[in-house]
Motif scaffolding. Structure first.
Motif, mmCIF file in Angstrom:
data_model
loop_
_atom_site.group_PDB
_atom_site.id
_atom_site.type_symbol
_atom_site.label_atom_id
_atom_site.label_comp_id
_atom_site.label_asym_id
_atom_site.label_seq_id
_atom_site.Cartn_x
_atom_site.Cartn_y
_atom_site.Cartn_z
ATOM 1 N N ASP A 18 0.828 -1.209 0.000
ATOM 2 C CA ASP A 18 0.000 0.000 0.000
ATOM 3 C C ASP A 18 0.862 1.259 0.000
ATOM 4 O O ASP A 18 0.589 2.216 -0.744
ATOM 5 N N ALA A 19 1.904 1.259 0.828
ATOM 6 C CA ALA A 19 2.778 2.429 0.915
ATOM 7 C C ALA A 19 3.524 2.649 -0.400
ATOM 8 O O ALA A 19 3.618 3.784 -0.895
ATOM 9 N N ALA A 20 4.057 1.572 -0.971
ATOM 10 C CA ALA A 20 4.818 1.690 -2.215
ATOM 11 C C ALA A 20 3.938 2.218 -3.344
ATOM 12 O O ALA A 20 4.344 3.113 -4.101
ATOM 13 N N ARG A 21 2.738 1.693 -3.459
ATOM 14 C CA ARG A 21 1.855 2.129 -4.545
ATOM 15 C C ARG A 21 1.424 3.580 -4.362
ATOM 16 O O ARG A 21 1.361 4.346 -5.330
ATOM 17 N N ARG A 22 1.124 3.967 -3.125
ATOM 18 C CA ARG A 22 0.694 5.347 -2.885
ATOM 19 C C ARG A 22 1.819 6.322 -3.212
ATOM 20 O O ARG A 22 1.600 7.350 -3.868
ATOM 21 N N LEU A 23 3.035 5.997 -2.778
ATOM 22 C CA LEU A 23 4.169 6.879 -3.046
ATOM 23 C C LEU A 23 4.473 6.973 -4.539
ATOM 24 O O LEU A 23 4.791 8.055 -5.051
ATOM 25 N N VAL A 24 4.371 5.850 -5.243
ATOM 26 C CA VAL A 24 4.643 5.865 -6.688
ATOM 27 C C VAL A 24 3.582 6.675 -7.423
ATOM 28 O O VAL A 24 3.891 7.406 -8.373
ATOM 29 N N ARG A 25 2.339 6.574 -6.985
ATOM 30 C CA ARG A 25 1.292 7.394 -7.608
ATOM 31 C C ARG A 25 1.571 8.878 -7.399
ATOM 32 O O ARG A 25 1.328 9.703 -8.280
ATOM 33 N N GLU A 26 2.095 9.224 -6.225
ATOM 34 C CA GLU A 26 2.334 10.628 -5.897
ATOM 35 C C GLU A 26 3.606 11.181 -6.534
ATOM 36 O O GLU A 26 3.638 12.329 -6.985
ATOM 37 N N ARG A 27 4.676 10.362 -6.579
ATOM 38 C CA ARG A 27 5.988 10.873 -6.974
ATOM 39 C C ARG A 27 6.552 10.252 -8.245
ATOM 40 O O ARG A 27 7.536 10.764 -8.797
ATOM 41 N N GLY A 28 5.967 9.150 -8.692
ATOM 42 C CA GLY A 28 6.579 8.409 -9.785
ATOM 43 C C GLY A 28 7.589 7.427 -9.222
ATOM 44 O O GLY A 28 8.123 7.631 -8.121
ATOM 45 N N LEU A 29 7.869 6.372 -9.953
ATOM 46 C CA LEU A 29 8.744 5.315 -9.445
ATOM 47 C C LEU A 29 10.142 5.824 -9.124
ATOM 48 O O LEU A 29 10.724 5.473 -8.091
ATOM 49 N N ASP A 30 10.707 6.660 -10.000
ATOM 50 C CA ASP A 30 12.068 7.147 -9.785
ATOM 51 C C ASP A 30 12.171 8.077 -8.579
ATOM 52 O O ASP A 30 13.271 8.304 -8.066
ATOM 53 N N GLY A 31 11.045 8.609 -8.134
ATOM 54 C CA GLY A 31 11.059 9.516 -6.992
ATOM 55 C C GLY A 31 10.850 8.826 -5.661
ATOM 56 O O GLY A 31 10.700 9.494 -4.629
ATOM 57 N N VAL A 32 10.831 7.494 -5.675
ATOM 58 C CA VAL A 32 10.579 6.723 -4.455
ATOM 59 C C VAL A 32 11.750 5.783 -4.187
ATOM 60 O O VAL A 32 12.269 5.144 -5.109
ATOM 61 N N THR A 33 12.168 5.699 -2.932
ATOM 62 C CA THR A 33 13.228 4.771 -2.534
ATOM 63 C C THR A 33 12.672 3.752 -1.546
ATOM 64 O O THR A 33 11.577 3.930 -0.990
ATOM 65 N N VAL A 34 13.441 2.708 -1.327
ATOM 66 C CA VAL A 34 13.056 1.708 -0.326
ATOM 67 C C VAL A 34 12.938 2.371 1.043
ATOM 68 O O VAL A 34 12.028 2.074 1.822
ATOM 69 N N GLU A 35 13.846 3.302 1.322
ATOM 70 C CA GLU A 35 13.817 4.003 2.612
ATOM 71 C C GLU A 35 12.518 4.792 2.774
ATOM 72 O O GLU A 35 11.961 4.864 3.880
ATOM 73 N N ASP A 36 12.032 5.391 1.683
ATOM 74 C CA ASP A 36 10.767 6.132 1.744
ATOM 75 C C ASP A 36 9.619 5.209 2.143
ATOM 76 O O ASP A 36 8.773 5.563 2.975
ATOM 77 N N VAL A 37 9.590 4.047 1.532
ATOM 78 C CA VAL A 37 8.533 3.077 1.836
ATOM 79 C C VAL A 37 8.628 2.640 3.294
ATOM 80 O O VAL A 37 7.617 2.555 4.002
ATOM 81 N N CYS A 38 9.849 2.392 3.749
ATOM 82 C CA CYS A 38 10.050 1.949 5.133
ATOM 83 C C CYS A 38 9.645 3.028 6.130
ATOM 84 O O CYS A 38 9.106 2.726 7.207
ATOM 85 N N ASP A 39 9.891 4.294 5.786
ATOM 86 C CA ASP A 39 9.494 5.391 6.674
ATOM 87 C C ASP A 39 7.984 5.419 6.866
ATOM 88 O O ASP A 39 7.484 5.665 7.972
ATOM 89 N N VAL A 40 7.249 5.170 5.790
ATOM 90 C CA VAL A 40 5.788 5.167 5.881
ATOM 91 C C VAL A 40 5.302 4.004 6.743
ATOM 92 O O VAL A 40 4.410 4.156 7.581
ATOM 93 N N VAL A 41 5.903 2.839 6.549
ATOM 94 C CA VAL A 41 5.476 1.642 7.282
ATOM 95 C C VAL A 41 6.001 1.658 8.716
ATOM 96 O O VAL A 41 5.401 1.064 9.616
ATOM 97 N N GLY A 42 7.132 2.351 8.931
ATOM 98 C CA GLY A 42 7.698 2.430 10.266
ATOM 99 C C GLY A 42 8.617 1.279 10.615
ATOM 100 O O GLY A 42 8.656 0.839 11.773
ATOM 101 N N VAL A 43 9.365 0.795 9.619
ATOM 102 C CA VAL A 43 10.306 -0.302 9.850
ATOM 103 C C VAL A 43 11.628 0.024 9.157
ATOM 104 O O VAL A 43 11.733 1.008 8.420
ATOM 105 N N SER A 44 12.616 -0.833 9.365
ATOM 106 C CA SER A 44 13.923 -0.628 8.758
ATOM 107 C C SER A 44 13.998 -1.288 7.381
ATOM 108 O O SER A 44 13.228 -2.209 7.086
#
Length: 242
Positions: A18-44
């Motif tokens: 859910d976090a990865a898809r939402r971020l990609v919709r907002e920023r595009g794939l190149d604008g999203v990193t694994v760290e960004d996804v982890c920040d949303v989920v709250g894990v490392s």
């Protein structure tokens, strides 16, 4: 019933997706990193890589373990089962793969839109499909040693992958209404469970998107493939059937 650990793992998997898809919709794939996804989920990131190999896989929902079906299903198939009919057993395999994915129709439409809008996602999706095809080919080759069908495993595996895609598109709502196999119940019939069948038989003349479940879509696709393979299209044309 899934254990508490399994439920927690599934929930974490869904949170990443859910976090990865939402971020990609907002920023595009190149604008999203694994760290960004982890920040949303709250894990490392370390936890992330227990679930997915790449951010693309998180968007696609492709886990690290992409085995085809449950172990017992694979072994039963390789042993020539569960019915002994190659096409039917392939259909059941596809149905189980779809059943493992709890994507709803809206979520599936959203995912396909992302895949078509991001070339890197499409490339990764195609690579995953080829990996699945090769795994299927190996499984079918094992089956051929026990119950020979006379069909090249390459052809069978490629056909199964095509069946999977057709079932996904049909479930999404891309099916053309009015297409059904001879012997199906009349258009107003209520779908009924066939004795000994793991999937539900669908009434014909489906309007797009009215299949009750992905398994129903597989049954529809399987009937269409049997019709094509059996030459009944030419028979109906010769008889002047509509």
């Amino acid at each position: 019933m899934p254990t508490l650990r399994a439920r927690k793992k599934a929930a974490r998997h869904d949170a990443f997706v859910d976090a990865a898809r939402r971020l990609v919709r907002e920023r595009g794939l190149d604008g999203v990193t694994v760290e960004d996804v982890c920040d949303v989920v709250g894990v490392s990131p370390r936890t992330f890589f227990n679930y997915f190999a790449t951010k693309e896989d998180a968007v696609l929902g492709v886990p690290v373990d992409t085995a085809i079906g449950a172990p017992q299903t694979r072994e039963a198939f390789a042993a020539g089962g569960p019915t002994g009919d190659l096409l039917e057993d392939c259909g059941r395999l596809v149905a189980e793969i779809l059943a493992q994915d709890e994507e709803g129709r809206d979520e599936l439409a959203e995912l396909l839109e992302l895949v078509h809008s991001e070339p890197k996602l499409l490339v990764r999706h195609l690579a995953w499909m080829e990996t699945q095809r090769r795994a299927l080919q190996d499984l079918i080759t094992r089956r051929e040693e026990v119950r020979p069908s006379g069909v090249d495993p390459v052809v069978t595996a490629t056909t199964v992958v095509a069946m999977f895609r057709a079932a996904v598109l049909t479930w999404r709502g891309d099916a053309t209404p009015g297409h059904h196999a001879p012997g199906d119940p009349p258009p107003d019939a209520t779908p009924a469970t066939e004795a000994g069948s793991a999937v539900v038989r669908c009434a014909p003349h489906h309007a797009p998107g009215v299949f009750g479940s992905p398994e129903d879509a597989v049954t529809h696709v399987l009937a269409q493939v049997r019709r094509l393979a059996g030459g009944t299209i030419h028979q109906q044309e010769a008889q002047g059937a509509p």
